[in-house]
Design a protein around this motif. Structure first.
Motif, mmCIF file in Angstrom:
data_model
loop_
_atom_site.group_PDB
_atom_site.id
_atom_site.type_symbol
_atom_site.label_atom_id
_atom_site.label_comp_id
_atom_site.label_asym_id
_atom_site.label_seq_id
_atom_site.Cartn_x
_atom_site.Cartn_y
_atom_site.Cartn_z
ATOM 1 N N SER A 1 0.781 -1.510 -0.050
ATOM 2 C CA SER A 1 0.013 -0.040 -0.379
ATOM 3 C C SER A 1 1.039 1.406 0.004
ATOM 4 N N SER A 2 0.669 2.078 -0.895
ATOM 5 C CA SER A 2 1.644 3.146 -0.783
ATOM 6 C C SER A 2 1.273 4.171 0.216
ATOM 7 N N PRO A 3 2.219 5.294 0.734
ATOM 8 C CA PRO A 3 1.209 6.112 1.152
ATOM 9 C C PRO A 3 -0.263 6.974 1.287
ATOM 10 N N ALA A 4 -0.613 6.655 -0.118
ATOM 11 C CA ALA A 4 -1.327 7.669 -0.407
ATOM 12 C C ALA A 4 -2.697 6.236 -0.651
ATOM 13 N N GLY A 5 -2.645 5.066 -0.172
ATOM 14 C CA GLY A 5 -3.623 4.256 -0.172
ATOM 15 C C GLY A 5 -3.627 3.569 -1.507
ATOM 16 N N ALA A 6 -2.832 3.692 -2.681
ATOM 17 C CA ALA A 6 -2.975 2.679 -4.002
ATOM 18 C C ALA A 6 -2.012 1.607 -3.670
ATOM 19 N N LEU A 7 -3.241 0.865 -3.920
ATOM 20 C CA LEU A 7 -2.703 -0.651 -4.126
ATOM 21 C C LEU A 7 -1.757 -1.234 -5.055
ATOM 22 N N SER A 8 -0.960 -2.413 -4.324
ATOM 23 C CA SER A 8 0.031 -2.717 -5.842
ATOM 24 C C SER A 8 0.571 -4.520 -5.069
ATOM 25 N N TYR A 9 0.753 -4.913 -6.186
ATOM 26 C CA TYR A 9 1.693 -6.538 -5.891
ATOM 27 C C TYR A 9 2.676 -6.898 -6.364
#
Length: 504
Positions: A93-101
């Motif tokens: 989870s990025s500091p802005a809340g975007a998810l990645s894997y």
């Protein structure tokens, strides 16, 4: 005309070389998954369909497909390096809340103790809750799947102290597993084990008490609510009653009157011994008798239960079974006062004070003790501990992040949360060893390492790129030859046209 076919062949061969080159470039990239170029042919269509003699008009790249096969796992010196063995992705989870894997498990701690990757994205996980085993009553840490968190290890974390007797479950209090020698004789001065105006240890802290008043003894450190250690010494006195032993207790070398006993299920603590023969509870009220704690054994030397003078237990003879151990109470205020007096007798002007909760109360459990015809042995444990500082951490194959403290305690800070998708090849590469979810990948599925559909973790290791460098070099030669062959078709077609132009 063959120019279009040859040109399309050059394009797809060049694209194939691009993919191969990218694979080779990432042969040492942790967690990288190699790609392959997938081709399709091109046919021109008409309203009436295809001609049986049509040859096609070339090829195109239908897809660059990533191959999510397992890479080799290589050990590293960093405990925050984590490799996934089998299916699944780390969920970031990025500091802005975007998810990645990602499959790249090269993590580190940021300035606040959060586990992050090189981009500063947080490794996500689950919180911790307690589960009590209904068979043995032992509490264990399990993942709270309803509490998603960003995993954190506080670099300045500490372990708060715990008073003896504060645990939940079968390990509550102090546990003694002793063997009392059945061959022992009754001590000659068994009734001399009494408190007096001066401490049992004597005004100068001499050894407690005279050896003729007991058979054997052992000590155990217990802890108060502030994590301060107190020495609890238990003395074992064989009585005239067959298969019964009296247990006397002294804390910190002070008089025995500062350790009181409460019968199992009872409400009032009783003093063990007193110089005047009187007994008082922990409020100072007089009691009709002393709290003489005894251990009862059967004819085979097996522990039957506890016996307390003046109490009537649930078994014949006032015996309480091992499942209901008595409580003891340490009067910390009285102990501190006596230790201060000892210091003054020694000429040391030091006042001893304890700020912890008093009295210190906990169960005293002798289950599994025996009375055999062999030497005295003692195995002891208790559930209290002093405060501690962070000493290290570990990550289990099931994703539990456990921190270790200098007081020997461990604590689970969270569990790594993994993700997977019905169609992994539908994920969109986003660079930096990351993928993002797409509609083609399907709905995200989350769980713990080791759950169905998810692999396990290996701490202190990384997953290597799954690029087979030898195979890629062979593929490169093949792609080069394909490029040359397609260029040759254009050259040949040019020669044919030149021949036609030169006709007279």
């Amino acid at each position: 005309m063959g120019f279009q076919q040859g040109l399309s062949g050059l394009n797809v061969s060049a694209k194939n070389l691009d993919v191969i080159g990218n694979n080779v470039a990432n042969a040492n990239t942790v967690g990288f998954k190699n790609s392959r170029t997938e081709f399709a042919d091109i046919f021109a269509t008409t309203l009436v369909g295809l001609s049986g003699t049509q040859s096609g008009i070339g090829a195109y790249v239908s897809r660059v497909s990533q191959q999510f096969t397992q890479g080799n796992i290589t050990s590293s010196a960093n405990p925050l390096d984590i490799a996934i063995n089998d299916n699944g992705f780390f969920r970031m989870s990025s500091p802005a809340g975007a998810l990645s894997y990602t499959r790249n498990g090269q993590f580190k701690l940021d300035q606040f103790g959060f586990i992050v990757d090189n981009r500063g994205s947080y490794l996500t996980g689950f919180g911790v809750t307690k589960a009590i085993d209904p068979l043995n009553g032992v509490a264990t840490d399990v993942a709270d799947r309803g509490k998603p968190i960003n995993l954190r290890i506080d670099p300045n974390g500490n372990s708060a102290p715990q008073a003896t007797g504060a645990s939940i479950g079968s390990d509550n209090g102090a546990l003694f597993k002793v063997n009392l020698d059945a061959r022992s004789a009754v001590p000659t001065a068994k009734n001399a084990f009494l408190s007096s105006a001066t401490p049992v240890g004597g005004p100068l802290g001499k050894p407690i008490p005279d050896a003729s008043s007991y058979n054997t003894a052992t000590s155990l450190q217990v802890y108060d609510s502030q994590g301060f250690a107190h020495s609890l010494t238990t003395f074992y006195v064989k009585t005239e009653t067959p298969n019964e032993w009296a247990v006397k207790m002294v804390a910190d070398g002070a008089s025995a009157i500062n350790v009181q006993v409460r019968e199992p299920g009872g409400a009032t603590f009783k003093n063990q011994v007193d110089a005047t023969g009187a007994a008082y509870d922990n409020t100072g009220a007089a009691l009709p008798g002393l709290a003489d704690l005894r251990l009862v054994f059967d004819n085979n030397g097996q522990f039957v239960g506890y016996k307390i003078a003046g109490a009537t237990g649930p078994l014949p003879g006032g015996v309480y079974p091992p499942t209901t151990p008595p409580d003891i109470s340490l009067n910390l205020t009285g102990i501190a006062s006596e230790l201060t007096n000892i210091n003054q007798v020694k000429g040391v002007n030091t006042t001893v004070t304890y700020g912890a909760t008093t009295p210190l109360t906990f169960p005293l459990n002798f289950a599994s003790s025996t009375q055999f015809g062999s030497g005295f042995t003692a195995k002891t444990q208790q559930d209290g501990y002093a405060p501690g500082q962070l000493a290290g951490f570990a990550i289990s194959p099931q994703g539990a992040i456990t921190v270790r403290y200098t007081n020997g305690q461990t604590r689970t800070e969270g569990f790594v949360r993994m993700a997977n998708f019905p169609n992994q090849q539908g994920l969109q590469p986003a660079g930096n060893n990351q993928w993002v979810q797409t509609f083609q990948a399907g709905a995200e599925q989350t769980g713990l390492p080791g759950d169905a559909g998810f692999g396990t973790l290996q701490s202190g290791a990384v997953e290597d790129s799954n690029v087979d460098l030898t195979a890629e070099l062979v593929n490169m030669i093949t792609a080069q030859r394909s490029y040359q062959a397609n260029a040759q078709t254009i050259k040949t077609q040019d020669s044919v046209l030149q021949t036609l132009v030169n006709l007279r």
